[in-house]
Design a protein around this motif. Structure first.
Motif, short mmCIF file in Angstrom:
data_model
loop_
_atom_site.label_atom_id
_atom_site.label_comp_id
_atom_site.label_asym_id
_atom_site.label_seq_id
_atom_site.Cartn_x
_atom_site.Cartn_y
_atom_site.Cartn_z
N ALA A 165 39.10 46.35 41.11
CA ALA A 165 40.23 45.60 40.58
C ALA A 165 41.35 46.53 40.13
O ALA A 165 42.54 46.23 40.30
N GLY A 168 43.05 47.61 43.33
CA GLY A 168 43.85 46.44 43.66
C GLY A 168 44.38 46.35 45.08
O GLY A 168 43.77 46.82 46.03
N ARG A 176 54.09 47.06 43.29
CA ARG A 176 52.95 46.89 42.39
C ARG A 176 53.33 46.18 41.09
O ARG A 176 52.50 45.50 40.49
N LEU A 193 43.40 39.36 40.35
CA LEU A 193 44.78 39.82 40.48
C LEU A 193 45.56 38.82 41.32
O LEU A 193 45.05 38.29 42.32
#
Length: 412
Positions: A165, A168, A176, A193
């Protein structure tokens, strides 16, 4: 692959890197002999006239040059047998997409997730199985990828979920900042996410030695947002929660093999791989791998799983062996003929001559809109078995179906 016909899928292969795919594909080689009779030989076939090329023509017990990797593949295929279809999570996800598969190493979700640090993020990772499907365009196109990863300990799984995570999405640095963490409504341990601009939600949920990985993408909403400035939809958390719920429930029926016992897993407990035409060394034919899936697991490899499920039940399909094609085991000879007459129907497939010595084989050439389709496919029955093979070359598909038939006929 729909109903056993071969297709070169999209290069956006889900949860797979080339090295992992090559390992999963090559890990099961073959040599030896076995026992189960295939049924009465079809007298219309003349084995002496079959051109089988360099393919094996007798049943062979599978072996492997890499027992450790083989064991991880088998464990992942066991996962595939219990893993839910996407349509069992959301009934609108009716069309399976890409190739469901075993993965053993660095992988990605169709390029959505960053895998640059996969090895560092996943110490203790053993293997995984992934599946994917999408809704029809008229229902508002969205897709779901669902995967299970097995680790050697509960701690390794928990740590990996958090690390994955943190790594990501696979995004440029300036993108981002758009990604935000979101909270599951039901599973506080899930790492989620949300990328509102691209309409992607990713989730990693550790449970015991497993991590359930989920990716949801709404391509219609993404298109509307990109081209028409439509405000982004809220994160599809409810669907992610449903995927976790259904997948975790199926895991309750799965008894993971202790890491130190993996090497003891039988390679061919049901005796179907010894009858399945093995892939030659170096073969990279799309949609093929070496292994066995049961009736449910094989549905992951069908474009239309609902239609295939009905046919599987009608004809008593219990196992499918995968190698240089597919070998489907039905209830009996009559059921195999029903499967043969029903499954391989496509208006874009046009009959061509059968290979010499095998007039009962049905061979076709594809003429249609799907650019990724294999041009040549052949099908044949023997006893309770139905075989399907495909190739880019006519001679090769002839040799494959002839060799597969010979293996079944030589199972005395």
């Amino acid at each position: 692959m729909g109903f056993g016909t071969g297709r070169l899928r999209s290069t956006r292969i889900r949860l797979r890197a080339a090295a992992a795919a090559a390992l999963a594909v090559s890990v099961l080689a073959s040599a030896g002999c076995g026992s189960e009779s295939s049924g009465a030989e079809d007298k219309t076939a003349d084995l002496t006239k079959l051109d089988t090329g360099n393919y094996a023509t007798k049943p062979t017990d599978p072996t492997t040059p890499d027992p450790a990797a083989r064991a991880r593949v088998i464990e992942a295929l066991r996962l595939g047998n219990i893993m839910p279809l996407a349509s069992e999570i959301d009934p609108e996800l009716t069309t399976n997409t890409d190739v469901p598969h075993v993965f053993l190493k660095k992988n990605s979700f169709s390029g959505y997730l960053n895998v640059d640090h996969f090895d560092e993020d996943t110490p203790g990772f053993l293997s995984g199985f992934a599946t994917a499907a999408q809704s029809p365009a008229e229902a508002g196109r969205r897709s779901l990828d669902d995967a299970i990863m097995i680790f050697d300990s509960d701690t390794a799984a928990t740590n990996a979920a958090a690390a994955l995570a943190r790594t990501g999405f696979d995004l440029k640095d300036e993108e981002r900042a758009e990604v935000v963490p979101v909270q599951s409504n039901t599973y506080p341990g899930a790492q989620m996410l949300w990328n509102p601009k691209k309409q992607n939600l990713a989730s990693w949920y550790p449970t015991g030695r497993f991590v359930i990985v989920t990716l949801i993408h709404n391509s219609e909403n993404s298109y509307l947002q990109s081209y028409w400035n439509v405000p982004p939809e809220p994160a599809p958390i409810a669907l992610a929660d449903k995927a976790i719920e259904v997948t975790a429930d199926r895991l309750k029926t799965f008894q993971a093999t202790a890491p130190d016992k993996l090497a003891g897993l039988p390679l061919d407990p049901d005796g179907i791989l010894r009858l399945t035409l093995a892939r030659p060394d170096g073969d990279r034919t799309a949609n093929a791998f070496n292994g066995t899936l049961d009736r449910h697991g094989a549905l992951h490899k069908r474009d239309d799983p609902a239609k295939s499920r009905a046919l599987f039940e009608q004809t008593g399909v219990d196992l499918v062996g995968f190698g240089a094609g597919e070998l489907i085991r039905t209830r009996d000879t009559a059921a195999a003929q029903t499967y043969f007459d029903t499954a391989f129907v496509d208006k874009f497939q046009h009959r061509i001559d059968s290979p010499p010595g095998l007039p009962n084989a049905r061979c076709v050439k594809y003429h249609g809109p799907r650019k990724s389709e294999f041009p040549f496919n052949c099908y044949v029955t023997f006893g309770r078995y139905v075989a399907a093979v495909w190739s880019q070359q006519l001679q090769d598909v002839y040799q494959r179906v002839s060799a597969q038939y010979a293996i079944l006929a030589n199972d005395k």
